[in-house]
Design an enzyme around this catalytic site. Structure first.
Site, PDB file in Angstrom:
ATOM      1  CD  GLU A 177      29.792  30.100  27.592  1.00  0.00           C
ATOM      2  OE1 GLU A 177      31.239  31.242  27.869  1.00  0.00           O
ATOM      3  OE2 GLU A 177      29.850  30.618  26.491  1.00  0.00           O
ATOM      4  CG  HIS A 235      34.247  27.329  25.467  1.00  0.00           C
ATOM      5  ND1 HIS A 235      34.897  27.737  24.522  1.00  0.00           N
ATOM      6  CD2 HIS A 235      32.892  27.834  25.935  1.00  0.00           C
ATOM      7  CE1 HIS A 235      33.752  29.133  24.290  1.00  0.00           C
ATOM      8  NE2 HIS A 235      33.012  28.756  25.431  1.00  0.00           N
ATOM      9  NE  ARG A 291      35.173  31.019  14.390  1.00  0.00           N
ATOM     10  CZ  ARG A 291      36.731  31.241  15.031  1.00  0.00           C
ATOM     11  NH1 ARG A 291      38.119  31.154  14.028  1.00  0.00           N
ATOM     12  NH2 ARG A 291      37.268  32.781  16.044  1.00  0.00           N
ATOM     13  CG  HIS A 305      27.938  26.924  23.928  1.00  0.00           C
ATOM     14  ND1 HIS A 305      28.881  26.181  23.746  1.00  0.00           N
ATOM     15  CD2 HIS A 305      28.625  28.231  23.660  1.00  0.00           C
ATOM     16  CE1 HIS A 305      30.189  27.129  24.743  1.00  0.00           C
ATOM     17  NE2 HIS A 305      30.048  28.073  23.903  1.00  0.00           N
TER      18      HIS A 305
END
Length: 320
Positions: free
Chosen positions: A118, A101, A196, A176
């Site tokens: 996150e 991200h 992605r 991740h």
């Protein structure tokens, strides 16, 4: 001021499992439920209040009415009418794609509203469950592109066998992937921007490869290498144990076997409590009582000064 519960937003995915519906003690015939969005202000995927005077309203409608009374003075100045956190439960029956991200600056440069930082808290996952987090060896952007092309990018990633209670902080830029068997609670910025990187050359039901975002991801990746990406902490019964503290959220875990009063009188923020195991109740200073058991999330407005939690219950507490 009332506390808010929300209707779950269940997400059916090709990689989803069968843990979420039972964990949340709800009725649903939906299969392959990969995610339950617990508290969401994402446009088009907004949580709907399930209790009290605001029942039926979306989180964003409540925020527009309550403003700083809901999120806090500084948070409202910082985020305005955009609720800053998104809370999910995620159940992976199959491996998810390798992802990254962007941070806010990169996201803005690429025409996106917001980046995404996150964290993951591992719940009752399968015995062989694992997560991929971070780079385990130094690579260059050129090597990254080559490794994606020749199917070796996983060789550069940290792979962690996980168990209940494990915690990982995933700042923007850290590569991740959630792998099969993992059942996690996720706390993140309110953003649905995901790049992605690699999808194991899998094809969809129409025989097509899923879209990759190789170029955008290359601009977002943090190539820093750490020795260990797992968050180390020592759990303590009947005390707050801090897991993550960053400018975007602060999160602690509680494992209660006796009543505990949580004092938020000096906190200029909303608080979200996310029940992981067990059951109990939350009593406000005004005398309102709310049931609280595993699979539930509850939002405390910034005007909440104090609550008492009773029961045998394990939960996360997060705020901005």
């Amino acid at each position: 001021m009332e506390l808010f519960k929300f209707e779950p937003l269940l997400k059916q995915t090709i990689w989803g499992g069968n843990k979420i519906v039972a964990f949340k003690h709800i009725q649903s015939d939906m299969e392959n439920v990969g995610e339950s969005w617990e508290v969401s202000g994402v446009p088009g995927d907004e949580s709907v209040v399930a209790n009290g005077e605001c029942k039926g309203k979306t989180l964003n409608e409540v925020l527009a009415e309550m403003k700083q009374k809901l999120v806090g003075e500084e948070n409202y100045k910082r985020f305005g009418d955009r609720f800053p956190l998104l809370i999910k439960f995620i159940d992976a029956r199959q491996d998810l794609s390798i992802q990254v991200h962007p941070d806010d600056e990169t996201a803005h440069r690429q025409g996106k509203a917001m980046g995404k930082t996150e964290m993951w808290y591992v719940m009752d996952s399968d015995e062989d469950a694992s997560l991929k987090v971070g780079l385990k060896k130094k690579i260059t952007p050129e090597e990254y592109a080559r490794m994606v092309e020749d199917d070796t990018i996983c060789d550069a990633l940290g792979n962690y066998k996980v168990k209940s209670g494990d915690c990982f902080f995933i700042p923007a830029g850290r590569i991740h992937a959630i792998c099969s068997g993992s059942f996690i609670a996720e706390i993140q910025q309110t953003s649905d921007v995901t790049y992605r990187i690699y999808d194991y050359k899998r094809k969809d039901k129409n025989g097509n490869y899923r879209e990759l975002h190789t170029k955008e991801a290359a601009e977002a990746i943090d190539y820093t290498v750490l020795d260990d990406y797992r968050t180390e902490y020592t759990p303590v019964k009947n005390e707050a144990t801090q897991l993550v503290s960053c400018p975007l959220f602060t999160t602690a875990v509680y494992d209660l076997t006796e009543p505990m009063t949580l004092d938020y009188s000096e906190l200029d923020s909303f608080v979200i409590l996310i029940a992981l195991k067990g059951e109990g109740s939350i009593l406000t200073s005004s005398g309102n009582s709310y049931s609280f058991r595993e699979g539930e999330s509850i939002l405390l407005p910034a005007t909440t000064e104090m609550v008492k939690v009773e029961g045998n219950i394990k939960f996360l507490e997060t705020f901005v």
